[in-house]
Design an enzyme around this catalytic site. Structure first.
Site, mmCIF file in Angstrom:
data_model
loop_
_atom_site.group_PDB
_atom_site.id
_atom_site.type_symbol
_atom_site.label_atom_id
_atom_site.label_comp_id
_atom_site.label_asym_id
_atom_site.label_seq_id
_atom_site.Cartn_x
_atom_site.Cartn_y
_atom_site.Cartn_z
ATOM 1 N N ASP A 1 -23.367 66.404 59.466
ATOM 2 C CA ASP A 1 -23.552 64.954 59.385
ATOM 3 C C ASP A 1 -22.210 64.257 59.143
ATOM 4 O O ASP A 1 -22.136 63.034 59.149
ATOM 5 C CB ASP A 1 -24.540 64.612 58.257
ATOM 6 C CG ASP A 1 -24.108 65.229 56.935
ATOM 7 O OD1 ASP A 1 -24.655 66.284 56.579
ATOM 8 O OD2 ASP A 1 -23.210 64.674 56.284
ATOM 9 N N GLY B 1 -20.468 79.581 61.183
ATOM 10 C CA GLY B 1 -19.548 79.606 60.041
ATOM 11 C C GLY B 1 -19.276 81.002 59.523
ATOM 12 O O GLY B 1 -18.181 81.289 59.032
ATOM 13 N N ASP C 1 -21.489 73.310 53.076
ATOM 14 C CA ASP C 1 -22.480 72.231 53.110
ATOM 15 C C ASP C 1 -23.593 72.654 54.062
ATOM 16 O O ASP C 1 -23.707 72.160 55.187
ATOM 17 C CB ASP C 1 -21.786 70.951 53.594
ATOM 18 C CG ASP C 1 -22.754 69.786 53.695
ATOM 19 O OD1 ASP C 1 -22.340 68.738 54.228
ATOM 20 O OD2 ASP C 1 -23.913 69.941 53.276
ATOM 21 N N SER C 2 -24.374 73.610 53.615
ATOM 22 C CA SER C 2 -25.347 74.239 54.527
ATOM 23 C C SER C 2 -26.728 73.610 54.369
ATOM 24 O O SER C 2 -27.016 72.941 53.381
ATOM 25 C CB SER C 2 -25.470 75.731 54.188
ATOM 26 O OG SER C 2 -26.165 75.861 52.958
ATOM 27 N N ASP D 1 -30.896 74.576 54.155
ATOM 28 C CA ASP D 1 -31.556 75.580 53.295
ATOM 29 C C ASP D 1 -31.369 76.971 53.899
ATOM 30 O O ASP D 1 -31.085 77.102 55.087
ATOM 31 C CB ASP D 1 -33.064 75.256 53.204
ATOM 32 C CG ASP D 1 -33.303 73.903 52.549
ATOM 33 O OD1 ASP D 1 -34.386 73.339 52.722
ATOM 34 O OD2 ASP D 1 -32.374 73.409 51.893
ATOM 35 N N PRO E 1 -30.285 79.494 61.066
ATOM 36 C CA PRO E 1 -28.855 79.830 61.166
ATOM 37 C C PRO E 1 -28.141 79.789 59.822
ATOM 38 O O PRO E 1 -27.083 80.360 59.655
ATOM 39 C CB PRO E 1 -28.304 78.766 62.128
ATOM 40 C CG PRO E 1 -29.271 77.644 62.096
ATOM 41 C CD PRO E 1 -30.596 78.253 61.800
HETATM 42 N N1 SAM Z 1 -25.617 67.314 53.523
HETATM 43 C C1 SAM Z 1 -26.964 67.693 53.895
HETATM 44 C C2 SAM Z 1 -27.566 68.751 53.028
HETATM 45 O O1 SAM Z 1 -27.111 68.968 51.968
HETATM 46 O O2 SAM Z 1 -28.586 69.320 53.383
HETATM 47 C C3 SAM Z 1 -26.950 68.184 55.281
HETATM 48 C C4 SAM Z 1 -26.197 69.446 55.469
HETATM 49 S S1 SAM Z 1 -25.701 69.681 57.103
HETATM 50 C C5 SAM Z 1 -26.789 68.784 58.076
HETATM 51 C C6 SAM Z 1 -26.200 71.368 57.276
HETATM 52 C C7 SAM Z 1 -25.618 71.884 58.544
HETATM 53 O O3 SAM Z 1 -25.407 73.278 58.473
HETATM 54 C C8 SAM Z 1 -26.524 71.646 59.751
HETATM 55 O O4 SAM Z 1 -25.923 70.689 60.591
HETATM 56 C C9 SAM Z 1 -26.619 73.025 60.411
HETATM 57 O O5 SAM Z 1 -26.564 72.965 61.828
HETATM 58 C C10 SAM Z 1 -25.401 73.713 59.832
HETATM 59 N N2 SAM Z 1 -25.466 75.176 59.868
HETATM 60 C C11 SAM Z 1 -26.537 75.958 59.595
HETATM 61 N N3 SAM Z 1 -26.192 77.261 59.725
HETATM 62 C C12 SAM Z 1 -24.872 77.288 60.080
HETATM 63 C C13 SAM Z 1 -23.950 78.331 60.353
HETATM 64 N N4 SAM Z 1 -24.316 79.631 60.292
HETATM 65 N N5 SAM Z 1 -22.681 77.989 60.671
HETATM 66 C C14 SAM Z 1 -22.293 76.681 60.717
HETATM 67 N N6 SAM Z 1 -23.130 75.636 60.482
HETATM 68 C C15 SAM Z 1 -24.412 75.954 60.165
#
Ligand code: SAM
Length: 288
Positions: free
Chosen positions: A98, A150, A167-168, A170, A174
């Site tokens: 985001d 990541g 900042d993942s 849950d 992924p």
């Molecule tokens: N700040 C908000 C929160 O605390 O939930 C939103 C977090 S942000 C939207 C989480 C991001 O992590 C998502 O956009 C998702 O696509 C990304 N994500 C999930 N698994 C990932 C991975 N293995 N590598 C990189 N990004 C990943």
């Protein structure tokens, strides 16, 4: 009848999103409009305009961040580690699609580069177009976007960072591997000798198992470890935890200095966020 986007249902003519990935707790949000919807190779991505929280990012039916309260989480996951480090220059953000955390990191003049490693470019595109209250314009030239996993990036990077922000979403889909020890070991290697990392470590109310496992795993790797909290209204249970792992002793909270422009974080908040509720102190002590 127009097809309803996934995870939405119509009740008495009104559109509702119900987060139903939890067995015993369902949170529903009344929705004005679907601003964006796309199935990416990784997840179902929506930006919905909700009555109470404004535009919100929803991944696989789960609210990630909203224009009403996204700044609380993004300021707290970014400014705590960035003020604890004396002069952060290289910042790595894992997830954070985001762009909120990246915008906060860009407020530091010492920061020369922000590597934003987001697996799903659809999330960044959706937030930049439909969630500007959170993503800002995220066009600071120091932000370098990497659309890769990541886990892979952290394992293969030759770069060295001062601050790493995980900042993942849950620990599902992924994001599951972003809570594993192997990933934290890669981050440890990617940090400079005075570097520190922070991750969102879920709810101290509803996700104690994941929170404690994260706290423990980081404690097994880093000589210094601290937890802090903030209240994020749209996160289940409200109270949310963040866990820091540091290669060097962290300054005492009273030595924290903060003067950046922010809507939630201020110097007192950044100093006092380490004060934990008794139940949480006892829980952490029981497993230290
Ligand atoms: N700040 C908000 C929160 O605390 O939930 C939103 C977090 S942000 C939207 C989480 C991001 O992590 C998502 O956009 C998702 O696509 C990304 N994500 C999930 N698994 C990932 C991975 N293995 N590598 C990189 N990004 C990943």
């Amino acid at each position: 009848m127009k097809r309803l986007p996934g995870y939405l249902n119509r009740i008495e003519g009104e559109l509702w999103l119900t987060e139903d990935e939890r067995e015993n707790l369902k949170l529903s949000y009344r929705i004005k409009d679907v601003l964006f919807e796309e199935k990416s190779p990784f997840q179902h991505v929506m930006v919905l305009d909700s009555y109470d929280f404004g535009p919100m990012l929803v991944l696989d039916g789960v609210v990630q961040t909203t224009s009403m309260d996204g700044h609380i989480y993004n300021e707290m996951i970014a400014h705590v580690p960035l003020t604890l480090h004396p002069a952060p220059q290289k910042v790595l953000i894992i997830g954070g699609g985001d762009c909120g955390a990246a915008n906060e990191a860009a407020k530091y003049d010492t920061v020369e580069a922000i590597d934003l490693v987001e697996i799903d470019e659809v999330v960044v595109r959706a937030c930049k177009s439909w969630l500007p209250e959170v993503s800002g314009n995220a066009s600071d030239p120091r932000i370098r976007y990497h659309y890769v996993d990541g886990v892979k990036f952290a394992a293969e990077t030759r770069e060295k960072y001062d601050v790493v922000i995980v900042d993942s979403s849950d620990p599902v889909g992924p994001a599951r591997q972003l809570f594993e020890s192997e990933f934290y070991r890669s981050l440890f290697k990617a940090l400079n000798d005075d570097g520190l990392m922070v991750c969102q470590s879920q709810s101290p109310i509803l996700h104690q198992d994941v929170m404690m496992q994260t706290y423990q795993r980081i404690g097994e790797l880093f000589p210094y470890r601290k937890m802090y909290t903030a209240v994020v209204p749209t996160y289940p249970g409200g109270l949310w935890s963040f866990t820091i792992g540091s290669k060097r002793r962290l300054p005492e909270p009273e030595h924290i200095r903060f003067s950046k422009k922010a809507r939630y974080a201020n110097e007192e908040i950044l100093r006092r966020c380490f004060a934990l509720p008794t139940f949480l102190e006892e829980l952490l002590a029981s497993r230290s």
